[in-house]
Scaffold this active site. Structure first.
Site, mmCIF file in Angstrom:
data_model
loop_
_atom_site.group_PDB
_atom_site.id
_atom_site.type_symbol
_atom_site.label_atom_id
_atom_site.label_comp_id
_atom_site.label_asym_id
_atom_site.label_seq_id
_atom_site.Cartn_x
_atom_site.Cartn_y
_atom_site.Cartn_z
ATOM 1 C CB THR A 187 -46.979 -14.790 -1.693
ATOM 2 O OG1 THR A 187 -47.778 -14.091 -2.639
ATOM 3 C CG2 THR A 187 -47.847 -15.676 -0.850
ATOM 4 C CD GLU A 333 -48.831 -19.094 -0.731
ATOM 5 O OE1 GLU A 333 -47.737 -19.367 -0.188
ATOM 6 O OE2 GLU A 333 -48.910 -18.556 -1.847
ATOM 7 C CE LYS A 442 -42.502 -26.808 -18.997
ATOM 8 N NZ LYS A 442 -42.441 -25.397 -18.648
ATOM 9 C CD1 TRP A 447 -40.903 -31.333 -18.698
ATOM 10 C CD2 TRP A 447 -41.676 -31.260 -16.584
ATOM 11 N NE1 TRP A 447 -42.185 -30.872 -18.733
ATOM 12 C CE2 TRP A 447 -42.694 -30.811 -17.465
ATOM 13 C CE3 TRP A 447 -41.930 -31.291 -15.217
ATOM 14 C CZ2 TRP A 447 -43.938 -30.400 -16.997
ATOM 15 C CZ3 TRP A 447 -43.168 -30.877 -14.761
ATOM 16 C CH2 TRP A 447 -44.161 -30.429 -15.636
HETATM 17 P P1 AMP Z 1 -42.288 -18.637 0.276
HETATM 18 O O1 AMP Z 1 -43.758 -18.661 0.339
HETATM 19 O O2 AMP Z 1 -41.743 -17.316 -0.142
HETATM 20 O O3 AMP Z 1 -41.671 -19.148 1.507
HETATM 21 O O4 AMP Z 1 -41.848 -19.609 -0.902
HETATM 22 C C1 AMP Z 1 -42.313 -20.914 -0.971
HETATM 23 C C2 AMP Z 1 -41.603 -21.630 -2.081
HETATM 24 O O5 AMP Z 1 -40.216 -21.770 -1.774
HETATM 25 C C3 AMP Z 1 -42.067 -23.060 -2.278
HETATM 26 O O6 AMP Z 1 -43.253 -23.133 -3.026
HETATM 27 C C4 AMP Z 1 -40.872 -23.671 -2.995
HETATM 28 O O7 AMP Z 1 -40.877 -23.364 -4.371
HETATM 29 C C5 AMP Z 1 -39.699 -22.959 -2.349
HETATM 30 N N1 AMP Z 1 -39.121 -23.799 -1.298
HETATM 31 C C6 AMP Z 1 -39.314 -23.740 0.020
HETATM 32 N N2 AMP Z 1 -38.577 -24.664 0.661
HETATM 33 C C7 AMP Z 1 -37.913 -25.353 -0.292
HETATM 34 C C8 AMP Z 1 -37.007 -26.456 -0.286
HETATM 35 N N3 AMP Z 1 -36.582 -27.020 0.832
HETATM 36 N N4 AMP Z 1 -36.560 -26.907 -1.466
HETATM 37 C C9 AMP Z 1 -36.946 -26.342 -2.629
HETATM 38 N N5 AMP Z 1 -37.790 -25.296 -2.703
HETATM 39 C C10 AMP Z 1 -38.271 -24.810 -1.554
#
Ligand code: AMP
Length: 545
Positions: A187, A333, A442, A447
């Site tokens: 990640t 994940e 905040k 929020w």
């Molecule tokens: P990653 O593991 O790098 O793909 O990142 C995952 C994170 O990307 C998620 O926990 C979200 O915070 C963000 N994310 C993924 N898809 C979206 C979406 N469609 N809208 C908003 N945030 C997203």
């Protein structure tokens, strides 16, 4: 009493075997790193994946549990390497070329990668980095003899095509358990070190089935699919598995991801479905805006996620080109798909103005994703579309811990994984991400959603990219600052943006200030780096504070 059905382990290379057997002539078309377009078929890829497996076992010492890294674009070679290595019971660790040297060095050593397969584009990077990677035995350069760099200083350089020529295309896959690890992806880790997510054969096969469902990506053998989303991040959103599973043609963009190059392949290969983050579609949008004579006659669906998809993108492709934009959400994940905003019978019956705000949400959980929102004490919150809380998930393609047991606090005793996202779920079951928990603004105990502010601001003429961050405020704790990148040549000013946002959100959500920058920092996975932005504006002073 047990059922009397056959034991058929869910192994990813069985997906490729199926494609080769029943869709053997279906094409995989790639823009190669060397330049020309390359065409092959599932049948050929299957033979080459087996040949690679045989020679990787014999010459590179790859066996069950060996971790082999790739740093490569989406091409046919990367695809056959995935299947060849995974089919041996070994693990493919995908490396993101956008990571900094320190991060790469950390994850390669942490994973214990033994060999690294690299595209020509990354040979120079590893020539510099290899001294910090003492356990890596050598590098396989993903090219042919004619393009192999003669004077490379890489440790034990191997030419991929020469290696493959020594393999056996009839190699029989070894037998092993479906819970065997097959993939590893770290990640991005905005705080602390990156953490490894370890996929199994079973989780990837189940996830690919789920992604293929009609209410997710609806992939069929009649589709031509272009994964612009890279194979080096989160399994290319499963397309490297779900396309062969359904016998869909694959169109691999290689290293060229700009608007013009993406457009060229979309039309020349008659792509019907594509997937990528909003930034890619924003580049295509700009390309189409500056070339109004261009059309997208074959494209039917775009699956967009990774960051919140702005309304302008959904409208632009939908209204001008009749392309259905499906907003999805997921995480490394989660293999990674966790939701998709496709209509149910109830929402399909709504009038356009009822459905539209729902379509902009991140969508519903498909089978095999269990989802809930909770308060800080872990109590479930109602699905009223207003109450927001911590988004938690469970499922057979959701991590149950990180590699080497790090980050245990993200998993609770009942097996729920805390996504770190804050969301609402409405009575139709549509989930809406309001923020990363660390990015929520905040203000006076209430929020404000930074994502909402960004989505609205990007609809204002002349705005190319928008980011909202909360900065300390003497009266309200935090207030939103809006950071804007203008489109080339645009003169948009603060007053234009404030006027546009007024009436579109609650008055107290309006940003206290708007600043213009040339570039907004991004993470290695293409998301806005709020961390870097907050750092950059650490000494910022509000106009009248
Ligand atoms: P990653 O593991 O790098 O793909 O990142 C995952 C994170 O990307 C998620 O926990 C979200 O915070 C963000 N994310 C993924 N898809 C979206 C979406 N469609 N809208 C908003 N945030 C997203």
């Amino acid at each position: 009493m047990l059922g009397l059905m056959q034991d058929f382990p869910l192994l990813v290379h069985r997906v490729l075997d199926h494609a080769a057997r029943w869709h053997g002539e279906t094409e995989i078309v790639s823009r190669s790193v060397e330049g020309p377009i390359h065409r092959t078929t599932y049948s050929e890829i299957n033979g080459r994946a087996r040949a690679l497996a045989s020679v990787a076992a014999r010459r590179l010492g790859v066996g069950q549990g060996t971790i082999v890294a790739t740093m490569a674009w989406n091409t046919w070679r990367h695809l056959e390497i995935w299947y060849g290595i995974m089919g041996l019971g070994a693990v493919v660790h995908t490396l993101n070329p956008r990571l900094f040297a320190d991060q790469l060095d950390y994850i390669i050593n942490h994973a214990g990668d033994q060999w690294i397969f690299v595209d020509l584009s990354f040979v120079g990077l590893f020539e510099k980095l290899q001294d910090r990677l003492p356990r890596v035995k050598g590098f396989v350069v993903m090219t042919d003899a004619a393009h192999m760099p003669a004077a490379t200083t890489l440790r034990n350089p191997v030419c991929y095509e020469e290696l493959l020529a020594q393999g056996d295309a009839g190699f029989a896959w070894p037998q092993f358990d479906e819970n065997t690890a097959c993939g590893l992806c770290y990640t991005s880790g905005t705080t602390g070190n990156p953490k490894g997510v370890v996929y199994s054969h079973r989780s990837n096969v189940l996830h690919a089935l789920m992604v293929s469902l009609p209410d997710v990506k609806a992939i069929s053998s009649r589709d031509a699919v272009m994964p612009v989303v890279p194979m080096f991040h989160a399994n290319a959103w499963s397309l490297a598995f779900s396309c062969p599973m359904n016998g869909a043609k694959m169109v691999m963009p290689g290293p060229k991801l700009d608007g013009a190059s993406v457009y060229e392949l979309l039309t020349s290969e008659r792509v019907t479905l594509s997937s990528a983050v909003p930034t890619v579609w924003m580049m295509l949008l700009q390309h189409l805006e500056t070339n109004p004579d261009l059309h997208l006659p074959d494209l039917k669906r775009l699956f967009i996620g990774g960051s919140a998809c702005p309304e302008v993108i959904i409208k632009f492709f939908g209204e001008r080109y009749g392309v259905d934009v499906i907003h999805g959400w997921g995480m490394t994940e989660m293999s990674p798909i966790g939701s998709a905003a496709t209509p149910t019978a109830a929402t399909a019956a709504l009038a356009e103005d009822g459905w539209w705000p729902i379509k902009l949400k991140q969508g519903r959980a498909p089978f095999m994703v269990d989802m809930k929102i909770t308060d800080d004490a872990g109590q479930s919150l109602p699905h009223d579309g207003k109450t927001f809380g911590c988004l938690k998930v469970k499922g057979p393609a959701v991590a149950r811990s990180y590699f080497r047991d790090e980050g245990t606090q993200a998993f609770d005793a009942d097996g729920w994984f805390d996504t770190g996202d804050v969301a609402t779920i409405d009575p139709y079951g549509f989930m809406h991400i309001t923020d990363r928990s660390k990015d929520v603004i905040k203000s006076g105990g209430e929020w404000i959603s930074s994502i909402e502010l960004e989505n609205i601001a990007i609809g204002c003429a002349g705005v190319l990219e928008a980011a909202a961050i909360g900065l300390p405020h003497p009266k309200w704790d935090e207030r939103p600052l809006l950071v804007i990148v203008r489109k080339a040549g645009a003169q948009t000013c603060k007053a234009d943006i404030m006027a546009y946002m007024q009436g579109r959100i609650a008055k107290w959500w309006l940003p206290d200030d708007v600043v213009f920058v040339d570039e907004i920092p991004h993470t290695a996975t293409g998301k806005i780096s709020k961390l870097a932005l907050r750092e950059r504006f650490r000494d910022y002073r509000w106009p009248c504070a």
